[in-house]
Design an enzyme around this catalytic site. Structure first.
Site, PDB file in Angstrom:
ATOM      1  N   LYS A 200      33.352  35.081  74.025  1.00 15.85           N
ATOM      2  CA  LYS A 200      32.383  34.675  73.012  1.00 15.85           C
ATOM      3  C   LYS A 200      30.993  35.082  73.485  1.00 15.85           C
ATOM      4  CE  LYS A 200      30.529  30.725  70.531  1.00 15.85           C
ATOM      5  NZ  LYS A 200      30.669  29.309  70.202  1.00 15.85           N
ATOM      6  N   LYS A 252      34.798  37.001  69.678  1.00 15.87           N
ATOM      7  CA  LYS A 252      33.822  36.524  68.709  1.00 15.87           C
ATOM      8  C   LYS A 252      32.427  36.980  69.092  1.00 15.87           C
ATOM      9  CE  LYS A 252      31.904  32.241  67.078  1.00 15.87           C
ATOM     10  NZ  LYS A 252      31.794  30.842  67.270  1.00 15.87           N
TER      11      LYS A 252
END
Ligand code: PBG
Length: 333
Positions: A200, A252
């Site tokens: 992330k 992400k």
């Protein structure tokens, strides 16, 4: 590898009709691979629009139940819940309160669509802390990794008690997957899985989400989320999470990180998810609204590209609308 050359070889033959293109398409989208992220606000009596995410709302508990039923009817594979509490504090107490908004909403959604749709919840403190960070703070203001793990353990157990199928630890604390796994198992929740937000990034594309959850953050998350410059580091993060017990891993954001979606899918043997985040959503909505791009085509192209890169699951705010289009297109007419 095919041999030969023009004029005998003409790749355009396989593009001559819609039927031909359908036949040879290498990548297909299916509603079951789509996960709908949703926001639910404590005390809300009606859904409230989010200015920077046209078409997305902060749900009331009632409207969320209806949205979950819609998602189930459309065959969407999962629903990922984010809670917006009325009161925030330094420890993010609302996250572990059994009657806190996220835990209550999980119970609602499980009661409504459990068994038909996989019910997931973001496991992170940022919506619940008054400083807006994903963990608890040390005296010097930095995020305290190991003290945060204690909070994540309790949050994981609270979500499991509420009936969640998968928790999504998204705070990028070291050791978070192992900590949550141990806590879940210790409390007897051995069947609750972990979808780890493994790679992330500290991304500008989360901008609209911070509006959506009314984030209190002043500053950034660069001491815990990854530097967009680093790709090999993502593989290290993913490997650690799998070793710690992640059942699925996530990259992400999606679109600016498709190289990593591809690399991760080629490296691990657990399912790989990608999160098409709020900024990716809002950019397409804004350009379409101005008439600069064809909205439906741009959305389906973005989702197809994330699939083609190697994600088997896609979190997208368009999950329901896209599922509707896919059902419509099934006949090929
Ligand atoms: C953290 C979390 C964030 C998003 C999902 N989980 C925000 C952040 O890390 O700042 C962003 C999702 C999006 O932009 O759509 N709980």
């Amino acid at each position: 590898m095919s041999t030969g050359a023009f004029p005998g070889v003409r790749p355009r033959r396989l593009r001559t009709s819609r039927a031909m293109r359908r036949l040879v398409a290498e990548t297909r989208l299916h509603p079951a691979e789509l996960v709908l992220p949703v926001f639910v606000k404590e005390g809300a009596t009606e859904p409230a629009p989010i200015g920077s995410m046209p078409g997305v709302v902060q749900h009331s508990r009632d409207s969320l139940r209806k949205a979950a039923v819609d998602a189930a009817r459309l065959g969407v594979g999962g629903i990922m819940l984010f809670g917006i509490p009325t009161v925030k504090d330094a420890a993010g107490s609302g996250a572990t309160d059994p009657d806190g908004i996220l835990n209550a909403a999980v119970r609602d959604v499980v009661a409504e669509v459990g068994g038909d749709v996989v019910v997931m919840a973001d496991l992170c403190l940022d919506e619940f802390t008054d400083h807006g960070h994903c963990g608890v703070l040390r005296a010097d203001g930095g995020v305290d990794n190991d003290a945060t793990l204690e909070r994540y353990r309790d949050m994981g157990v609270a979500l499991a008690a509420a009936g969640v199928d998968l928790v999504g630890p998204s705070g990028m604390m070291d050791g978070q997957v192992a900590a949550v796994r141990t806590a879940l198992d210790g409390a007897g929740h051995t069947d609750v899985g972990i979808l780890a937000y493994a790679a992330k990034y500290a991304s500008a594309f989360y901008g609209p989400f911070r509006d959506a959850v009314e984030s209190s953050l002043d500053g950034d998350r660069r001491t815990y989320q990854q530097d967009p410059a680093n790709g090999r580091e993502a593989l290290r993060e993913v490997a650690l999470d799998v070793a710690e017990g992640a059942d699925m891993v996530m990259v992400k954001p999606a679109m600016s990180y498709l190289d990593l979606v591809h690399a991760v899918a080629g490296t691990v043997d657990v399912p790989v998810a990608a999160y098409q985040v709020s900024g990716e959503y809002s950019m397409i909505e804004a350009a379409a609204e101005r008439g600069w791009i064809d909205r439906e085509r741009a959305i389906l192209e973005s989702l197809t590209s994330i699939r083609r890169a190697g994600a088997s699951t896609i979190l997208t705010y368009w999950a329901c609308e896209a599922a509707g289009w896919l059902a419509r297109d099934l006949t090929g007419r």
